[in-house]
Design an enzyme around this catalytic site. Structure first.
Site, PDB file in Angstrom:
ATOM      1  N   ASP A  43       0.842  -1.203   0.000  1.00 46.51           N
ATOM      2  CA  ASP A  43       0.000   0.000   0.000  1.00 46.51           C
ATOM      3  C   ASP A  43       0.879   1.255   0.000  1.00 46.51           C
ATOM      4  O   ASP A  43       0.382   2.371  -0.086  1.00 46.51           O
ATOM      5  CB  ASP A  43      -1.018  -0.010   1.151  1.00 46.51           C
ATOM      6  CG  ASP A  43      -0.361  -0.110   2.522  1.00 46.51           C
ATOM      7  OD1 ASP A  43       0.884  -0.184   2.595  1.00 46.51           O
ATOM      8  OD2 ASP A  43      -1.108  -0.126   3.524  1.00 46.51           O
ATOM      9  N   SER A  44       2.209   1.041   0.021  1.00 46.99           N
ATOM     10  CA  SER A  44       3.137   2.157  -0.211  1.00 46.99           C
ATOM     11  C   SER A  44       2.922   2.721  -1.611  1.00 46.99           C
ATOM     12  O   SER A  44       3.453   3.790  -1.932  1.00 46.99           O
ATOM     13  CB  SER A  44       4.588   1.699  -0.040  1.00 46.99           C
ATOM     14  OG  SER A  44       4.846   0.544  -0.815  1.00 46.99           O
ATOM     15  N   ASP A  82      -0.958  -6.109  -0.234  1.00 46.05           N
ATOM     16  CA  ASP A  82      -1.356  -5.568   1.076  1.00 46.05           C
ATOM     17  C   ASP A  82      -2.867  -5.478   1.208  1.00 46.05           C
ATOM     18  O   ASP A  82      -3.551  -5.011   0.277  1.00 46.05           O
ATOM     19  CB  ASP A  82      -0.795  -4.142   1.237  1.00 46.05           C
ATOM     20  CG  ASP A  82       0.458  -4.106   2.083  1.00 46.05           C
ATOM     21  OD1 ASP A  82       0.624  -5.000   2.940  1.00 46.05           O
ATOM     22  OD2 ASP A  82       1.272  -3.181   1.883  1.00 46.05           O
ATOM     23  N   LYS A 112      -0.963  -9.626   2.620  1.00 48.15           N
ATOM     24  CA  LYS A 112      -0.179  -9.199   3.793  1.00 48.15           C
ATOM     25  C   LYS A 112      -1.091  -8.355   4.681  1.00 48.15           C
ATOM     26  O   LYS A 112      -1.799  -7.483   4.180  1.00 48.15           O
ATOM     27  CB  LYS A 112       1.061  -8.406   3.386  1.00 48.15           C
ATOM     28  CG  LYS A 112       1.831  -7.851   4.599  1.00 48.15           C
ATOM     29  CD  LYS A 112       3.248  -7.421   4.268  1.00 48.15           C
ATOM     30  CE  LYS A 112       3.383  -6.068   3.648  1.00 48.15           C
ATOM     31  NZ  LYS A 112       2.866  -4.934   4.461  1.00 48.15           N
ATOM     32  N   GLU A 114      -1.131  -5.952   8.146  1.00 51.41           N
ATOM     33  CA  GLU A 114      -0.468  -5.225   9.231  1.00 51.41           C
ATOM     34  C   GLU A 114      -1.273  -5.411  10.500  1.00 51.41           C
ATOM     35  O   GLU A 114      -2.498  -5.267  10.463  1.00 51.41           O
ATOM     36  CB  GLU A 114      -0.458  -3.717   8.923  1.00 51.41           C
ATOM     37  CG  GLU A 114       0.596  -3.274   7.975  1.00 51.41           C
ATOM     38  CD  GLU A 114       0.611  -1.747   7.813  1.00 51.41           C
ATOM     39  OE1 GLU A 114       0.189  -1.013   8.729  1.00 51.41           O
ATOM     40  OE2 GLU A 114       1.075  -1.304   6.752  1.00 51.41           O
ATOM     41  N   GLU A 181       9.000  -4.507  10.449  1.00 51.07           N
ATOM     42  CA  GLU A 181       9.438  -3.178   9.983  1.00 51.07           C
ATOM     43  C   GLU A 181       9.957  -2.336  11.133  1.00 51.07           C
ATOM     44  O   GLU A 181       9.299  -2.222  12.181  1.00 51.07           O
ATOM     45  CB  GLU A 181       8.266  -2.465   9.284  1.00 51.07           C
ATOM     46  CG  GLU A 181       8.674  -1.096   8.737  1.00 51.07           C
ATOM     47  CD  GLU A 181       7.700  -0.499   7.735  1.00 51.07           C
ATOM     48  OE1 GLU A 181       6.688  -1.146   7.406  1.00 51.07           O
ATOM     49  OE2 GLU A 181       7.968   0.636   7.277  1.00 51.07           O
TER      50      GLU A 181
END
Ligand code: KIV
Length: 258
Positions: A43-44, A82, A112, A114, A181
């Site tokens: 999502d970057s 993401d 993925k 978070e 991270e």
């Protein structure tokens, strides 16, 4: 050779896993030809390609759009996408529906997520349905509005214990790997040695099972944004700017086209 979740699982303990982000077909093709193990449609994409200040603005539709573009490169890498902001915090059934969209419409092979130990039940529900999940612990950029800024995690004993709990919960939920991270290297080493699944680090030191970088960071696209842990392997900002300037100059001078 096509990389799968099993390829990544088997790479535990070797510190050899290579992972990079990609947001479009062209970059995905480069990464695949360079034999990367994992391609992450992060999502970057929001902050690197879409002009947002944070990843919080990135929606499901955007992730599906970019993931489908990466899929069209038919990469040999394992394709992970993401789950965007808050979607893993809906009910387990609703979160699963969102993951199904990323797999069926985006063409991803894994998602993925978070989060922390609070997501153990939701992740287990998604894994049970046949969708491989990679966890993401430590700095969680989707919580930036709560955190107030980026920083290292796992420096205090309390944070170290809490990260170890998060890693264990995600392993128990069935994650096939974890991204860690901005974790203090000694804490990373502890997490790596106490889990049976690969830990893939970013800004977390060397004691993991592999590394991931954001493609635009390591290619040197933006000199004004350069996290301290990133090594730039190219200076594309300079290369692209100078090519554009030269093209403009030649058009204005009448030397292109001849
Ligand atoms: O979105 C992303 O690019 C990521 C990486 C920083 C791991 O989550």
């Amino acid at each position: 050779m096509k990389k799968t979740v099993q390829t990544i699982r088997k790479a535990k303990g070797k510190n050899q896993i290579t992972a990079i982000t990609a947001y479009d077909t062209l970059m995905a093709d480069f990464a695949s030809r360079a034999n990367m193990d994992i391609l992450l449609v992060g999502d970057s994409v929001g902050t690197t390609a879409l002009g947002f200040q944070t990843t919080v603005e990135v929606t499901m539709e955007m992730m599906i759009h970019h993931c489908a573009a990466v899929r069209r490169a038919n990469p040999s890498c394992l394709l992970v996408v993401d789950v965007p902001f808050a979607q893993a915090h809906l009910s387990p059934e609703e979160s699963l529906k969102q993951c199904v969209r990323l797999i069926q419409e985006g063409g991803a092979e894994a998602v993925k997520i978070e989060g922390d130990s609070a997501l153990e039940g939701t992740i287990a529900h998604i894994v049970t349905s046949g969708i491989p999940v990679m966890g993401h612990i430590g700095l969680l950029p989707q919580r930036i509005n709560d955190l107030g800024g980026y920083r290292k995690f796992g420096r205090t004993e309390k944070e170290r214990d809490s990260l170890l709990r998060d890693a264990k919960a995600m392993e128990d939920a069935g994650c096939f790997a974890l991204v860690g991270e901005m974790i203090e290297p000694q804490t990373t080493a502890k997490i790596t040695s106490s889990t049976s699944i690969p830990i893939i680090g970013i800004g977390s030191g060397n004691d993991c099972d592999g590394q991931i970088l954001v493609c635009t960071d390591m290619l040197g696209y933006q000199s004004e944004f350069n996290p301290s842990f990133v090594k730039t392997y190219a200076n594309l900002e300079e290369t692209i700017l100078s090519a554009f300037k030269q093209y403009g100059k030649e058009v204005r001078e009448g030397t292109f086209p001849k």
